[in-house]
Design an enzyme around this catalytic site. Structure first.
Site, PDB file in Angstrom:
ATOM      1  N   LYS A  99     -14.732  60.277  27.846  1.00  0.00           N
ATOM      2  CA  LYS A  99     -15.313  59.053  28.441  1.00  0.00           C
ATOM      3  C   LYS A  99     -14.584  58.647  29.704  1.00  0.00           C
ATOM      4  CE  LYS A  99     -17.160  57.314  24.089  1.00  0.00           C
ATOM      5  NZ  LYS A  99     -16.460  58.224  23.160  1.00  0.00           N
TER       6      LYS A  99
HETATM    7  O1  LIG Z   1     -21.773  55.361  21.977  1.00  0.00           O
HETATM    8  C1  LIG Z   1     -20.906  56.083  21.491  1.00  0.00           C
HETATM    9  C2  LIG Z   1     -20.244  57.044  22.233  1.00  0.00           C
HETATM   10  C3  LIG Z   1     -19.330  57.849  21.618  1.00  0.00           C
HETATM   11  N1  LIG Z   1     -19.051  57.713  20.296  1.00  0.00           N
HETATM   12  C4  LIG Z   1     -18.041  58.635  19.718  1.00  0.00           C
HETATM   13  O2  LIG Z   1     -18.666  59.442  18.721  1.00  0.00           O
HETATM   14  C5  LIG Z   1     -17.817  59.568  17.588  1.00  0.00           C
HETATM   15  C6  LIG Z   1     -18.486  58.923  16.389  1.00  0.00           C
HETATM   16  O3  LIG Z   1     -17.729  59.164  15.232  1.00  0.00           O
HETATM   17  P1  LIG Z   1     -18.323  58.872  13.759  1.00  0.00           P
HETATM   18  O4  LIG Z   1     -17.170  59.164  12.864  1.00  0.00           O
HETATM   19  O5  LIG Z   1     -19.477  59.826  13.530  1.00  0.00           O
HETATM   20  O6  LIG Z   1     -18.739  57.443  13.717  1.00  0.00           O
HETATM   21  C7  LIG Z   1     -16.477  58.947  17.977  1.00  0.00           C
HETATM   22  O7  LIG Z   1     -15.664  59.938  18.538  1.00  0.00           O
HETATM   23  C8  LIG Z   1     -16.865  57.940  19.040  1.00  0.00           C
HETATM   24  O8  LIG Z   1     -15.828  57.715  19.969  1.00  0.00           O
HETATM   25  C9  LIG Z   1     -19.702  56.781  19.572  1.00  0.00           C
HETATM   26  O9  LIG Z   1     -19.476  56.624  18.351  1.00  0.00           O
HETATM   27  N2  LIG Z   1     -20.607  55.987  20.175  1.00  0.00           N
END
Ligand SMILES: O=c1ccn([C@@H]2O[C@H](COP(=O)(O)O)[C@@H](O)[C@H]2O)c(=O)[nH]1
Length: 283
Positions: A99
């Site tokens: 990001k």
């Molecule tokens: O809008 C967003 C952008 C990035 N993320 C990232 O995805 C994963 C989600 O992890 P889970 O364990 O499946 O919830 C995490 O690395 C976030 O930084 C997001 O969730 N939302």
């Protein structure tokens, strides 16, 4: 490995053959503990290489979350380098979830970090933030074009706080997120079968995107985090994405990783989600 084939074309093939799923490698301290590992660089390495062993030969995209490696300093970054290299060598596309977003001159350094084939952190794509103005991403866009890589720009994030910024109205009455998506649409123009310039759009957003009149058809991939731990399910995808569903790449981290450290259980958990997503996309 430098490739002449675009990231969008490589991703389209991976989604069609392996299934539309990105699995996040997010080594939370709580997951390290649940896997019986120490909260140390050695534990981080075992965790990451186990995830790679279980997933990289079968899943279209792996998405290491940089924050969980950075917290261990240089030893964590060394583990991240190895994770990226081994995942790519095993056949997965690697999307670095970093990001990054800054003024253009600094953005060029981020682009060199993730999108220059000579970098030890070279990945197939990287997540970027357009909220310093879409134009600040230009160095990353150019680097991606040059190296056959991609970017995923945050458009409509999965967290509830995102709407405050992303749904804000511009003077012309369109939303800030809609403007980001419009820029991506322009980057992807003419790219077939799919563009290399993706957007992040949360699977958690229900009908809010349609209600705001935001057009998700950018010609590029739509990374959809939020399934599992954040409460969304594959069944939510048609409501969130509508006609853009064929280009959606759902992303799941904790809901797969909680099945570790058993390699077979990790593989099976990811395979179940692929089947659930395929059933929804092909319905
Ligand atoms: O809008 C967003 C952008 C990035 N993320 C990232 O995805 C994963 C989600 O992890 P889970 O364990 O499946 O919830 C995490 O690395 C976030 O930084 C997001 O969730 N939302």
């Amino acid at each position: 490995m430098v490739t002449t084939e675009s990231f969008g074309a490589r991703l389209r093939r991976a989604m069609d053959t392996r299934g539309p799923l990105c699995v996040g490698i997010d080594p939370h301290a709580s997951l390290l503990a649940a896997w019986g590992l120490d909260d140390t660089p050695d534990g981080l390495e075992r965790f990451s290489l186990t995830a790679v062993e279980a997933l990289a030969g079968r899943i279209a995209v792996l998405k290491p979350q940089s924050a969980f490696y950075e917290r261990f300093g240089s030893r964590g970054i060394a583990v991240l380098e190895r994770t990226v290299a081994e995942a790519r060598a095993a056949g997965a596309l690697v999307l670095m979830d970093a990001k990054r977003g800054d003024i253009g001159s600094t953005m060029a350094a981020y682009a060199a970090t993730y999108l220059d084939p000579a970098s030890p952190l070279f990945s197939d794509a990287v997540t970027v933030s357009p909220y310093l103005g879409y134009g600040s991403l230009r160095p990353a866009v150019e680097a991606a074009r040059e190296s056959g890589c991609g970017i995923f720009a945050l458009a409509l994030t999965s967290n509830p706080e995102g709407a405050e910024v992303q749904h804000a109205l511009r003077p012309d009455g369109t939303t800030v997120a809609g403007s980001v998506l419009g820029h991506l649409r322009a980057e992807n123009a003419g790219e077939r079968p799919m563009g290399s310039f993706g957007a992040v759009v949360g699977a958690t957003l229900g009908d809010t995107i349609a209600a705001a009149g935001i057009d998700l058809d950018t010609g590029g991939p739509l990374l959809a985090p939020g399934i599992g731990a954040q409460g969304a399910t594959p069944a939510d995808l048609p409501v969130v994405f509508g006609a853009a569903l064929p280009n959606v790449l759902p992303s799941v981290s904790r809901d797969v990783l909680r099945h570790g450290p058993d390699v077979t259980a990790l593989t099976a958990a990811a395979a179940r989600i692929v089947e659930d997503v395929r059933a929804v996309v092909e319905a």
